[in-house]
Structures are given as C-alpha cells and as structure tokens.
Motif scaffolding. Structure first.
Motif, PDB file in Angstrom:
ATOM      1  N   TYR A  56     -25.375 -50.090  22.388  1.00 10.40           N
ATOM      2  CA  TYR A  56     -26.592 -49.998  21.923  1.00 10.40           C
ATOM      3  C   TYR A  56     -27.129 -51.481  22.559  1.00 10.40           C
ATOM      4  O   TYR A  56     -26.775 -52.501  22.463  1.00 10.40           O
ATOM      5  CB  TYR A  56     -26.627 -49.817  20.748  1.00 10.40           C
ATOM      6  CG  TYR A  56     -28.178 -49.802  20.133  1.00 10.40           C
ATOM      7  CD1 TYR A  56     -28.764 -48.684  20.619  1.00 10.40           C
ATOM      8  CD2 TYR A  56     -28.632 -50.964  19.614  1.00 10.40           C
ATOM      9  CE1 TYR A  56     -30.286 -48.715  19.976  1.00 10.40           C
ATOM     10  CE2 TYR A  56     -29.922 -51.138  19.005  1.00 10.40           C
ATOM     11  CZ  TYR A  56     -30.714 -49.926  19.305  1.00 10.40           C
ATOM     12  OH  TYR A  56     -31.848 -49.896  18.951  1.00 10.40           O
ATOM     13  N   ARG A  57     -28.391 -51.224  23.310  1.00 14.77           N
ATOM     14  CA  ARG A  57     -29.093 -52.321  23.737  1.00 14.77           C
ATOM     15  C   ARG A  57     -30.290 -52.581  22.977  1.00 14.77           C
ATOM     16  O   ARG A  57     -31.370 -51.707  23.215  1.00 14.77           O
ATOM     17  CB  ARG A  57     -29.326 -52.197  25.453  1.00 14.77           C
ATOM     18  CG  ARG A  57     -28.171 -51.763  25.893  1.00 14.77           C
ATOM     19  CD  ARG A  57     -28.138 -51.516  27.563  1.00 14.77           C
ATOM     20  NE  ARG A  57     -29.100 -50.316  27.674  1.00 14.77           N
ATOM     21  CZ  ARG A  57     -29.648 -49.894  28.915  1.00 14.77           C
ATOM     22  NH1 ARG A  57     -29.187 -50.449  29.922  1.00 14.77           N
ATOM     23  NH2 ARG A  57     -30.329 -48.991  28.902  1.00 14.77           N
ATOM     24  N   GLU A  58     -30.375 -53.476  22.187  1.00 15.14           N
ATOM     25  CA  GLU A  58     -31.249 -53.705  21.144  1.00 15.14           C
ATOM     26  C   GLU A  58     -32.835 -53.920  21.492  1.00 15.14           C
ATOM     27  O   GLU A  58     -33.642 -53.407  21.260  1.00 15.14           O
ATOM     28  CB  GLU A  58     -30.833 -54.748  20.097  1.00 15.14           C
ATOM     29  CG  GLU A  58     -31.876 -54.757  18.781  1.00 15.14           C
ATOM     30  CD  GLU A  58     -31.595 -55.722  17.974  1.00 15.14           C
ATOM     31  OE1 GLU A  58     -32.096 -55.968  16.835  1.00 15.14           O
ATOM     32  OE2 GLU A  58     -30.155 -55.931  17.910  1.00 15.14           O
TER      33      GLU A  58
ATOM     34  N   TRP B 197     -29.328 -46.594  24.074  1.00 13.65           N
ATOM     35  CA  TRP B 197     -27.958 -46.385  24.174  1.00 13.65           C
ATOM     36  C   TRP B 197     -27.736 -46.322  25.542  1.00 13.65           C
ATOM     37  O   TRP B 197     -28.297 -45.610  26.461  1.00 13.65           O
ATOM     38  CB  TRP B 197     -27.582 -45.177  23.402  1.00 13.65           C
ATOM     39  CG  TRP B 197     -27.354 -45.457  22.156  1.00 13.65           C
ATOM     40  CD1 TRP B 197     -28.262 -45.003  21.056  1.00 13.65           C
ATOM     41  CD2 TRP B 197     -26.571 -46.042  21.409  1.00 13.65           C
ATOM     42  NE1 TRP B 197     -28.023 -45.368  19.856  1.00 13.65           N
ATOM     43  CE2 TRP B 197     -26.758 -45.972  19.918  1.00 13.65           C
ATOM     44  CE3 TRP B 197     -25.393 -46.496  21.605  1.00 13.65           C
ATOM     45  CZ2 TRP B 197     -25.755 -46.517  18.840  1.00 13.65           C
ATOM     46  CZ3 TRP B 197     -24.360 -47.016  20.785  1.00 13.65           C
ATOM     47  CH2 TRP B 197     -24.694 -47.074  19.340  1.00 13.65           C
ATOM     48  N   LYS B 198     -26.461 -46.590  26.161  1.00 13.37           N
ATOM     49  CA  LYS B 198     -25.930 -46.565  27.482  1.00 13.37           C
ATOM     50  C   LYS B 198     -24.477 -46.304  27.100  1.00 13.37           C
ATOM     51  O   LYS B 198     -23.899 -46.836  26.408  1.00 13.37           O
ATOM     52  CB  LYS B 198     -25.954 -47.607  28.516  1.00 13.37           C
ATOM     53  CG  LYS B 198     -25.250 -47.371  29.618  1.00 13.37           C
ATOM     54  CD  LYS B 198     -25.615 -48.491  30.570  1.00 13.37           C
ATOM     55  CE  LYS B 198     -24.901 -48.293  32.054  1.00 13.37           C
ATOM     56  NZ  LYS B 198     -23.417 -48.290  32.120  1.00 13.37           N
ATOM     57  N   CYS B 199     -24.306 -44.784  27.748  1.00 15.15           N
ATOM     58  CA  CYS B 199     -22.735 -44.551  27.503  1.00 15.15           C
ATOM     59  C   CYS B 199     -22.240 -44.094  29.119  1.00 15.15           C
ATOM     60  O   CYS B 199     -22.815 -43.297  29.770  1.00 15.15           O
ATOM     61  CB  CYS B 199     -22.689 -43.253  26.487  1.00 15.15           C
ATOM     62  SG  CYS B 199     -21.151 -42.465  25.904  1.00 15.15           S
ATOM     63  N   ASP B 200     -21.293 -44.608  29.281  1.00 18.84           N
ATOM     64  CA  ASP B 200     -20.447 -44.228  30.529  1.00 18.84           C
ATOM     65  C   ASP B 200     -19.433 -43.156  30.121  1.00 18.84           C
ATOM     66  O   ASP B 200     -18.556 -43.364  29.180  1.00 18.84           O
ATOM     67  CB  ASP B 200     -19.604 -45.658  31.259  1.00 18.84           C
ATOM     68  CG  ASP B 200     -20.903 -46.654  31.445  1.00 18.84           C
ATOM     69  OD1 ASP B 200     -21.896 -46.318  31.899  1.00 18.84           O
ATOM     70  OD2 ASP B 200     -20.393 -47.868  31.301  1.00 18.84           O
TER      71      ASP B 200
ATOM     72  N   LEU C 209     -25.158 -41.999  30.766  1.00 16.12           N
ATOM     73  CA  LEU C 209     -26.039 -41.484  29.700  1.00 16.12           C
ATOM     74  C   LEU C 209     -26.890 -42.463  29.036  1.00 16.12           C
ATOM     75  O   LEU C 209     -26.340 -43.324  28.478  1.00 16.12           O
ATOM     76  CB  LEU C 209     -25.352 -40.445  28.664  1.00 16.12           C
ATOM     77  CG  LEU C 209     -26.067 -39.459  27.692  1.00 16.12           C
ATOM     78  CD1 LEU C 209     -26.789 -38.493  28.597  1.00 16.12           C
ATOM     79  CD2 LEU C 209     -25.165 -38.820  26.761  1.00 16.12           C
ATOM     80  N   PHE C 210     -28.194 -42.293  29.425  1.00 16.53           N
ATOM     81  CA  PHE C 210     -29.012 -43.120  28.608  1.00 16.53           C
ATOM     82  C   PHE C 210     -30.149 -42.668  27.431  1.00 16.53           C
ATOM     83  O   PHE C 210     -30.408 -41.349  27.793  1.00 16.53           O
ATOM     84  CB  PHE C 210     -29.770 -43.857  29.610  1.00 16.53           C
ATOM     85  CG  PHE C 210     -29.461 -44.937  30.866  1.00 16.53           C
ATOM     86  CD1 PHE C 210     -29.318 -46.014  30.625  1.00 16.53           C
ATOM     87  CD2 PHE C 210     -28.921 -44.295  31.910  1.00 16.53           C
ATOM     88  CE1 PHE C 210     -28.703 -46.931  31.439  1.00 16.53           C
ATOM     89  CE2 PHE C 210     -27.964 -44.995  32.795  1.00 16.53           C
ATOM     90  CZ  PHE C 210     -28.154 -46.443  32.573  1.00 16.53           C
ATOM     91  N   SER C 211     -30.576 -43.352  26.373  1.00 15.07           N
ATOM     92  CA  SER C 211     -31.586 -42.969  25.675  1.00 15.07           C
ATOM     93  C   SER C 211     -32.681 -44.076  25.950  1.00 15.07           C
ATOM     94  O   SER C 211     -32.214 -45.199  26.000  1.00 15.07           O
ATOM     95  CB  SER C 211     -31.258 -42.810  24.511  1.00 15.07           C
ATOM     96  OG  SER C 211     -30.754 -44.163  23.854  1.00 15.07           O
TER      97      SER C 211
END
Length: 128
Positions: free
Chosen positions: A35-37, A42-45, A56-58
């Motif tokens: 989680y990048r505050e 969010w970034k999920c590899d 996968l980014f939000s």
C-alpha cells in the motif's frame, strides 16, 4: 535485444475484486503487495508458474478507458492454456462468462474471450 515480456500493468477500479479475480479465479500467485500511502494506491505483483507477471494497481479516481478489442491501444491480453474446454469450465464455474470458442483460420488454434472485473478483454489461447 528483447527477450520477452516481464509484466503487464493493469489499473483496476475495485482492488479487492480484481485481486480476487486474478488470484482465486485465474490462479496468479502474489509475489509482493504494497500500500503506497502517498498515492492512496495498492500495487500487487502477481505471477503465473511460467514467470509471466501482472502488476495490479489501484488509483483513486482513475478514468475509465475504452476496452473493447477494437479500441485503440492494447487490444487484449492472451493467456496460454493447454485445455481450453477445461479453462472455460473453470471460469464459468466462477460465473465468468466466455464467448463461444472459435478456431483461428490461420493457425487452427482455438481461442475465446472473457473480461476481468473492469471489462478488460482477456483471451484464452489453446497451445498444445
């Protein structure tokens, strides 16, 4: 010079739904998740056994993108499968609808399309 693809990056609308789709339904495993505050993101590899990866980014407020296969830009993302009938059955068991299976007139390979939770066109391409 180029050795292949390392990853494809996808920005999703509903991070938990997309993460569940790519892990629980498509079978990707989580390599790393952060989680990048500062970005409220969010970034999920995610990885498949052959090393293929999706980032996968939000991002809050990210604009929707036209995603039909004939829109300009990336047309679709295709996944290799050894048994397309089995793969389609697994997707439909999770309420993911697939188009009818077709045969490529040039390669004689069978394929079909389906969508991720954001409507991104995905393809199953039978390699045997």
């Amino acid at each position: 010079m180029l050795n292949g693809f390392h990853h494809v990056a996808i920005i999703c609308n509903d991070y938990p739904a997309s993460k569940a789709f790519y892990t629980d339904i498509l079978g990707f495993s989580v390599i790393d998740e952060n989680y990048r505050e500062a970005r409220d993101s969010w970034k999920c590899d995610l990885a498949l056994p052959d090393g293929s990866q999706i980032e996968l980014f939000s991002f809050p407020g990210a604009p929707a993108r036209p995603s039909r296969p004939e829109a300009q830009g990336l047309r679709h993302l295709a996944f290799k499968v050894s048994d397309i009938d089995k793969a389609v059955a697994q997707l439909t068991a999770h309420d993911v609808s697939c188009e009818d299976i077709r045969t490529d007139p040039y390669t004689q390979k069978r394929f079909t399309f389906f969508q991720d939770p954001d409507g991104l066109p995905l393809e199953l391409y039978e390699i045997n």
